[in-house]
Design a protein around this motif. Sequence first.
Motif, PDB file in Angstrom:
ATOM      1  N   ASN A   8       9.383   5.549  -3.066  1.00  0.00           N
ATOM      2  CA  ASN A   8       8.822   5.833  -1.750  1.00  0.00           C
ATOM      3  C   ASN A   8       9.865   6.444  -0.838  1.00  0.00           C
ATOM      4  O   ASN A   8       9.625   7.471  -0.183  1.00  0.00           O
ATOM      5  CB  ASN A   8       8.256   4.552  -1.139  1.00  0.00           C
ATOM      6  N   MET A  46       2.522  10.931  -0.382  1.00  0.00           N
ATOM      7  CA  MET A  46       3.806  10.680   0.278  1.00  0.00           C
ATOM      8  C   MET A  46       4.383  11.959   0.854  1.00  0.00           C
ATOM      9  O   MET A  46       4.922  11.967   1.969  1.00  0.00           O
ATOM     10  CB  MET A  46       4.792  10.032  -0.698  1.00  0.00           C
ATOM     11  N   GLU A  98       3.823   8.816   6.968  1.00  0.00           N
ATOM     12  CA  GLU A  98       4.987   8.197   6.342  1.00  0.00           C
ATOM     13  C   GLU A  98       6.284   8.666   6.995  1.00  0.00           C
ATOM     14  O   GLU A  98       6.628   9.855   6.957  1.00  0.00           O
ATOM     15  CB  GLU A  98       5.027   8.540   4.847  1.00  0.00           C
ATOM     16  N   ARG A 132       0.828  -1.211   0.000  1.00  0.00           N
ATOM     17  CA  ARG A 132       0.000   0.000   0.000  1.00  0.00           C
ATOM     18  C   ARG A 132       0.862   1.260   0.000  1.00  0.00           C
ATOM     19  O   ARG A 132       0.551   2.234  -0.687  1.00  0.00           O
ATOM     20  CB  ARG A 132      -0.941  -0.004   1.214  1.00  0.00           C
ATOM     21  N   LYS A 133       1.934   1.234   0.753  1.00  0.00           N
ATOM     22  CA  LYS A 133       2.830   2.385   0.799  1.00  0.00           C
ATOM     23  C   LYS A 133       3.503   2.618  -0.552  1.00  0.00           C
ATOM     24  O   LYS A 133       3.701   3.766  -0.965  1.00  0.00           O
ATOM     25  CB  LYS A 133       3.896   2.187   1.884  1.00  0.00           C
ATOM     26  N   SER A 134       3.863   1.545  -1.235  1.00  0.00           N
ATOM     27  CA  SER A 134       4.564   1.678  -2.513  1.00  0.00           C
ATOM     28  C   SER A 134       3.654   2.253  -3.599  1.00  0.00           C
ATOM     29  O   SER A 134       4.145   2.753  -4.615  1.00  0.00           O
ATOM     30  CB  SER A 134       5.105   0.318  -2.968  1.00  0.00           C
ATOM     31  N   ASN A 184       9.988   2.955   6.869  1.00  0.00           N
ATOM     32  CA  ASN A 184       9.883   2.389   5.519  1.00  0.00           C
ATOM     33  C   ASN A 184      11.162   1.704   5.068  1.00  0.00           C
ATOM     34  O   ASN A 184      11.136   0.887   4.149  1.00  0.00           O
ATOM     35  CB  ASN A 184       9.497   3.488   4.527  1.00  0.00           C
ATOM     36  N   ARG A 198       1.996  13.221   3.888  1.00  0.00           N
ATOM     37  CA  ARG A 198       2.153  12.353   5.067  1.00  0.00           C
ATOM     38  C   ARG A 198       3.578  12.405   5.606  1.00  0.00           C
ATOM     39  O   ARG A 198       3.801  12.291   6.816  1.00  0.00           O
ATOM     40  CB  ARG A 198       1.759  10.920   4.710  1.00  0.00           C
ATOM     41  N   LEU A 216       1.308   4.676  -3.047  1.00  0.00           N
ATOM     42  CA  LEU A 216       0.839   6.016  -2.727  1.00  0.00           C
ATOM     43  C   LEU A 216       1.234   7.003  -3.825  1.00  0.00           C
ATOM     44  O   LEU A 216       2.269   6.858  -4.474  1.00  0.00           O
ATOM     45  CB  LEU A 216       1.440   6.487  -1.402  1.00  0.00           C
TER      46      LEU A 216
END
Length: 291
Positions: A103, A29, A77, A20-22, A82, A32, A24
């Motif tokens: 990211n 990014m 983030e 999910r983070k990758s 991460n 956050r 965004l």
Amino acid sequence: MTDYVGPKELLQEAVQLAKRKSELTVRDMLIRGILAGAFLGYATSLVFVVLSQGLAPIVGAILFPVGFVILVLLGLELVTGNFALLPAGVMAGTVRFTKLLRNWGWVYLGNLIGSLLYAALFFVAITNWHTGNGGAVADLLKQAAQKKTLAYMALGPSGWGAALVKAILCNWMVTIGAVLAMSSKSTVGKIAAMWLPIMTFFALGFEHSVVNMFLIPSGMMLGAPISVGQALFWNLLPVTLGNMVAGTLLTGMALYATYPTQAVPAPSMANVLPTEQNEQQAAFAPAAGVQ
């Protein structure tokens, strides 16, 4: 019934979170990341206010995790977290390496902007719009900023290496905190699990790149004789590298190696839609009968 999440389930969730983070957007990014940098700055400044009142350093360490808890619970983030989560996703095959770099780059920039923004606002606040010198809090910030830059510079290569090792030891604990946030299903459980490793790293005085993005510029604004080049070369560069090594190798890849997992594929629309349609039909059936 316990709310504890075991290591295998935890890594399962970590891989899903990494995916999910990758995915965004750059906008998300940055926003956050900016908020996370600012909230970590809040926590760091809180520690220095506590220290300026003559309390024991361990009190500051106990309080510092509030910033980390806030940003994790809000789903923000933080690049140091991460550094562990995205490599686990790469190993699971759910995150492409280019997405990992994307990211890390944007979140690092967001954290830096947020840290500098809060540093500037904090400077204005404690100096009463630059009409005062900031008092004891400012003195402690200047001392800390010089200790994290000029003190390492005085040692030469050994100082650079010391900063690197302290950064590795720091982010080993920080990334464990990021992972342990998923070890409980309750908010209280998540907070307790995160608090312990974050308090530990701060009490030991190790080096965290995002904390330093606030601390060193704050000291410079308040008059510490540190140049931008000295701040970058003698702190942010070795500390960022050390944080990256610890997160990637000692947490993300290490935990995935012993608890290999894969993200559970999302249900296809073909499976979801019929189910939703059946539920809707069942819900309206009694009403149709009444008519």
